[in-house]
Design an enzyme around this catalytic site. Structure first.
Site, PDB file in Angstrom:
ATOM      1  N   GLU A  73      25.701  21.806 107.360  1.00 24.13           N
ATOM      2  CA  GLU A  73      25.458  22.717 106.237  1.00 24.13           C
ATOM      3  C   GLU A  73      25.612  21.921 104.941  1.00 24.13           C
ATOM      4  OE1 GLU A  73      28.537  25.573 105.561  1.00 24.13           O
ATOM      5  OE2 GLU A  73      27.260  26.818 104.287  1.00 24.13           O
ATOM      6  N   CYS A  77      24.213  19.375  96.408  1.00 19.47           N
ATOM      7  CA  CYS A  77      23.305  18.228  96.327  1.00 19.47           C
ATOM      8  C   CYS A  77      22.929  18.087  94.865  1.00 19.47           C
ATOM      9  CB  CYS A  77      22.076  18.539  97.192  1.00 19.47           C
ATOM     10  SG  CYS A  77      20.675  17.457  96.903  1.00 19.47           S
ATOM     11  N   ALA A  78      23.155  16.938  94.280  1.00 16.28           N
ATOM     12  CA  ALA A  78      22.775  16.763  92.866  1.00 16.28           C
ATOM     13  C   ALA A  78      22.695  15.285  92.509  1.00 16.28           C
ATOM     14  CB  ALA A  78      23.771  17.464  91.941  1.00 16.28           C
ATOM     15  N   GLY A  87      13.517   9.284  92.352  1.00 12.25           N
ATOM     16  CA  GLY A  87      13.541   9.036  93.785  1.00 12.25           C
ATOM     17  C   GLY A  87      14.931   9.005  94.409  1.00 12.25           C
ATOM     18  N   TYR A  88      15.976   9.168  93.604  1.00  7.46           N
ATOM     19  CA  TYR A  88      17.337   9.083  94.160  1.00  7.46           C
ATOM     20  C   TYR A  88      17.655  10.277  95.062  1.00  7.46           C
ATOM     21  CZ  TYR A  88      17.915   5.411  90.674  1.00  7.46           C
ATOM     22  OH  TYR A  88      17.755   4.279  89.928  1.00  7.46           O
ATOM     23  N   ALA A 116      15.639  24.308  92.922  1.00  9.31           N
ATOM     24  CA  ALA A 116      15.638  23.177  93.866  1.00  9.31           C
ATOM     25  C   ALA A 116      14.843  23.459  95.149  1.00  9.31           C
ATOM     26  CB  ALA A 116      17.079  22.807  94.216  1.00  9.31           C
ATOM     27  N   GLY A 118      11.727  23.514  95.648  1.00  6.30           N
ATOM     28  CA  GLY A 118      10.640  22.529  95.780  1.00  6.30           C
ATOM     29  C   GLY A 118      11.143  21.205  96.339  1.00  6.30           C
TER      30      GLY A 118
HETATM   31  N1  ACO Z   1      11.035  21.217  92.308  1.00 10.92           N
HETATM   32  C1  ACO Z   1       9.977  20.684  92.987  1.00 10.92           C
HETATM   33  N2  ACO Z   1       9.941  19.417  93.439  1.00 10.92           N
HETATM   34  C2  ACO Z   1      10.988  18.637  93.138  1.00 10.92           C
HETATM   35  C3  ACO Z   1      12.102  19.093  92.403  1.00 10.92           C
HETATM   36  C4  ACO Z   1      12.114  20.448  92.000  1.00 10.92           C
HETATM   37  N3  ACO Z   1      13.116  20.962  91.345  1.00 10.92           N
HETATM   38  N4  ACO Z   1      12.978  18.069  92.255  1.00 10.92           N
HETATM   39  C5  ACO Z   1      12.419  17.018  92.880  1.00 10.92           C
HETATM   40  N5  ACO Z   1      11.236  17.364  93.397  1.00 10.92           N
HETATM   41  C6  ACO Z   1      10.349  16.541  94.186  1.00 10.92           C
HETATM   42  C7  ACO Z   1       9.893  15.310  93.414  1.00 10.92           C
HETATM   43  O1  ACO Z   1       8.681  15.550  92.728  1.00 10.92           O
HETATM   44  C8  ACO Z   1       9.723  14.296  94.521  1.00 10.92           C
HETATM   45  O2  ACO Z   1       8.493  14.479  95.172  1.00 10.92           O
HETATM   46  P1  ACO Z   1       7.524  13.216  95.463  1.00 10.92           P
HETATM   47  O3  ACO Z   1       8.306  12.372  96.429  1.00 10.92           O
HETATM   48  O4  ACO Z   1       6.312  13.819  96.061  1.00 10.92           O
HETATM   49  O5  ACO Z   1       7.320  12.558  94.155  1.00 10.92           O
HETATM   50  C9  ACO Z   1      10.807  14.694  95.529  1.00 10.92           C
HETATM   51  O6  ACO Z   1      11.100  16.067  95.284  1.00 10.92           O
HETATM   52  C10 ACO Z   1      12.076  13.909  95.350  1.00 10.92           C
HETATM   53  O7  ACO Z   1      12.352  13.707  93.990  1.00 10.92           O
HETATM   54  P2  ACO Z   1      13.571  12.818  93.512  1.00 10.92           P
HETATM   55  O8  ACO Z   1      13.184  12.071  92.259  1.00 10.92           O
HETATM   56  O9  ACO Z   1      14.057  11.995  94.640  1.00 10.92           O
HETATM   57  O10 ACO Z   1      14.622  13.950  93.168  1.00 10.92           O
HETATM   58  P3  ACO Z   1      15.848  13.849  92.159  1.00 10.92           P
HETATM   59  O11 ACO Z   1      16.472  12.507  92.203  1.00 10.92           O
HETATM   60  O12 ACO Z   1      15.445  14.355  90.836  1.00 10.92           O
HETATM   61  O13 ACO Z   1      16.867  14.882  92.841  1.00 10.92           O
HETATM   62  C11 ACO Z   1      17.652  17.149  92.730  1.00 10.92           C
HETATM   63  C12 ACO Z   1      16.472  16.228  93.082  1.00 10.92           C
HETATM   64  C13 ACO Z   1      18.850  16.758  93.575  1.00 10.92           C
HETATM   65  C14 ACO Z   1      17.251  18.587  93.053  1.00 10.92           C
HETATM   66  C15 ACO Z   1      17.961  16.957  91.233  1.00 10.92           C
HETATM   67  O14 ACO Z   1      16.852  17.367  90.472  1.00 10.92           O
HETATM   68  C16 ACO Z   1      19.173  17.733  90.751  1.00 10.92           C
HETATM   69  O15 ACO Z   1      20.293  17.251  90.824  1.00 10.92           O
HETATM   70  N6  ACO Z   1      18.966  18.944  90.212  1.00 10.92           N
HETATM   71  C17 ACO Z   1      20.031  19.738  89.627  1.00 10.92           C
HETATM   72  C18 ACO Z   1      21.007  20.224  90.678  1.00 10.92           C
HETATM   73  C19 ACO Z   1      20.343  21.063  91.745  1.00 10.92           C
HETATM   74  O16 ACO Z   1      19.538  21.935  91.470  1.00 10.92           O
HETATM   75  N7  ACO Z   1      20.742  20.781  92.999  1.00 10.92           N
HETATM   76  C20 ACO Z   1      20.335  21.558  94.153  1.00 10.92           C
HETATM   77  C21 ACO Z   1      21.039  22.858  94.142  1.00 10.92           C
HETATM   78  S1  ACO Z   1      21.047  23.683  95.704  1.00 10.92           S
HETATM   79  C22 ACO Z   1      22.313  22.928  96.584  1.00 10.92           C
HETATM   80  O17 ACO Z   1      23.014  22.098  96.065  1.00 10.92           O
HETATM   81  C23 ACO Z   1      22.531  23.350  98.010  1.00 10.92           C
END
Ligand code: ACO
Length: 161
Positions: A73, A77-78, A87-88, A116, A118
């Protein structure tokens, strides 16, 4: 850049990593009560995958493995705001899937924030839950406002390639 598997095992360097990680979660998940983040990040049943840059955490995933039920579970994630969309988040998720294969976990469950969904969908999570309900019900914590999603981890896919 390094990816580490960190648990609260009393090692001071792990504690330092987890202190940084809980701050990232606190900043990036403002709707989550801080005490709740602290409790789970330091809970010994939870494990974290931490991505570091120059030794400092810039993101992570905290999850709880349910070994007998063979799934994990994802609690949090952030990625830190100045490191997002590079890409991280993908590296973290791919590493987590490799750990799952090693630990014989076939699925992950999570409650995704709307923003998140997406990101999780990109990594194979769906709202369609395929695991039999008795395997996850009473294990996965229900969150108001999140979307319950599930991901199958294929045991022979090299997710880190
Ligand atoms: N919506 C749609 N697509 C997304 C999103 C989004 N919010 N964020 C990333 N992606 C896609 C990217 O376009 C990419 O796709 P690609 O490989 O085709 O280019 C892929 O997902 C991975 O992108 P990364 O650059 O690796 O993602 P990033 O490093 O930005 O991490 C994360 C994504 C963790 C969601 C980050 O944006 C974040 O920390 N957001 C704020 C906190 C959050 O919302 N966390 C999740 C909450 S739910 C939970 O924790 C259970």
């Amino acid at each position: 850049m390094r990816i580490l598997e960190v648990t609260n095992n009393g090692d001071p360097s792990n504690m330092e990593m987890l202190i940084h990680l809980k701050e990232i979660f606190h900043q990036q998940l403002p709707k989550m009560p801080k005490e709740y983040i602290v409790r789970l990040v330091f809970d010994r049943k939870h494990h974290s995958i931490v991505l570091t840059k120059k030794g400092v955490p810039i993101g992570g995933i905290t999850y709880r493995p349910f070994v007998e039920q063979k799934f994990g579970e994802i609690a949090f994630c952030a990625v830190a705001s100045n490191s997002q969309v590079q890409g991280y988040g993908s590296r973290l998720m791919n590493e987590l899937k490799m750990v799952a294969i090693r630990e014989d976990l076939s699925h992950f469950h999570t409650y995704a924030d709307n923003y998140a969904i997406g990101y999780f969908a990109k990594h194979g999570f769906t709202k369609n839950l395929t695991m039999s309900r008795d395997r996850w019900f009473n294990y996965v914590k229900d969150y108001d406002g999140g979307t319950h999603m599930e991901c199958y981890v294929h045991p022979t896919v090299p997710y880190m390639k």
